[in-house]
Write an enzyme that holds these catalytic residues in place. Structure first.
Site, PDB file in Angstrom:
ATOM      1  N   ASP A 166      18.666  96.361 -11.836  1.00  0.00           N
ATOM      2  CA  ASP A 166      17.263  96.298 -12.238  1.00  0.00           C
ATOM      3  C   ASP A 166      17.046  95.021 -13.037  1.00  0.00           C
ATOM      4  O   ASP A 166      17.987  94.495 -13.641  1.00  0.00           O
ATOM      5  CB  ASP A 166      16.887  97.518 -13.089  1.00  0.00           C
TER       6      ASP A 166
ATOM      7  N   ASP B  14      12.445  99.269  -5.854  1.00  0.00           N
ATOM      8  CA  ASP B  14      11.631 100.327  -6.469  1.00  0.00           C
ATOM      9  C   ASP B  14      10.150 100.129  -6.152  1.00  0.00           C
ATOM     10  O   ASP B  14       9.435 101.081  -5.842  1.00  0.00           O
ATOM     11  CB  ASP B  14      11.813 100.340  -7.989  1.00  0.00           C
TER      12      ASP B  14
END
Length: 143
Positions: free
Chosen positions: A109, A126
């Site tokens: 991330d 995402d």
């Protein structure tokens, strides 16, 4: 254009772009900002690090879920044809994140919102999953 071709174009493009971006962040890219920072973080759970306690089992559970979804879509070809682009986005995002669990320390991330409050750190995959869900909802409500 054939819906199957659309699915595979979206699927492959999404995985390639996501993995290129993740490669950049795992090799030193990053920018600190006042509201949004682009910094490397490894997520061992799912959204908001939920289920991180499952450890190594989580990636195998997710692989089983992907196989179940793919099996369902293969058995319901009309759904895959109608939702080719959103399905490509959702499956590619999911598979790309699962690949991180097998080949990296966790899901890579890097987008961190911290303006006024701390929000979950997330990645391109995402966003593509969210976009796929949004497209399904829009199409469903239009009916």
């Amino acid at each position: 254009m054939n819906q199957t071709v659309k699915f595979f174009i979206v699927f492959i493009f999404t995985i390639v772009v996501d993995q290129i971006i993740k490669y950049l962040f795992t090799h030193g890219a990053g920018v600190e900002g006042k509201c949004i920072s682009l910094v490397l973080a490894y997520n061992k759970g799912v959204a908001f690090s939920m289920f991180a306690f499952l450890g190594e089992y989580l990636k195998y559970i997710q692989v089983a879920l992907i196989f179940a979804v793919v099996g369902y879509l293969i058995s319901k070809k009309d759904i895959l044809k109608e939702y080719a682009v959103p399905a490509g986005l959702i499956l590619a995002g999911g598979i790309s994140n699962i690949a991180d669990r097998f080949f990296r320390e966790g899901v890579v991330d890097y987008v961190y919102w911290h303006c006024g409050f701390d929000f979950a750190i997330f990645n391109y995959a995402d966003v593509m999953i969210d976009l796929g869900v949004l497209l399904i909802l829009i199409k469903s409500f239009k009916k």
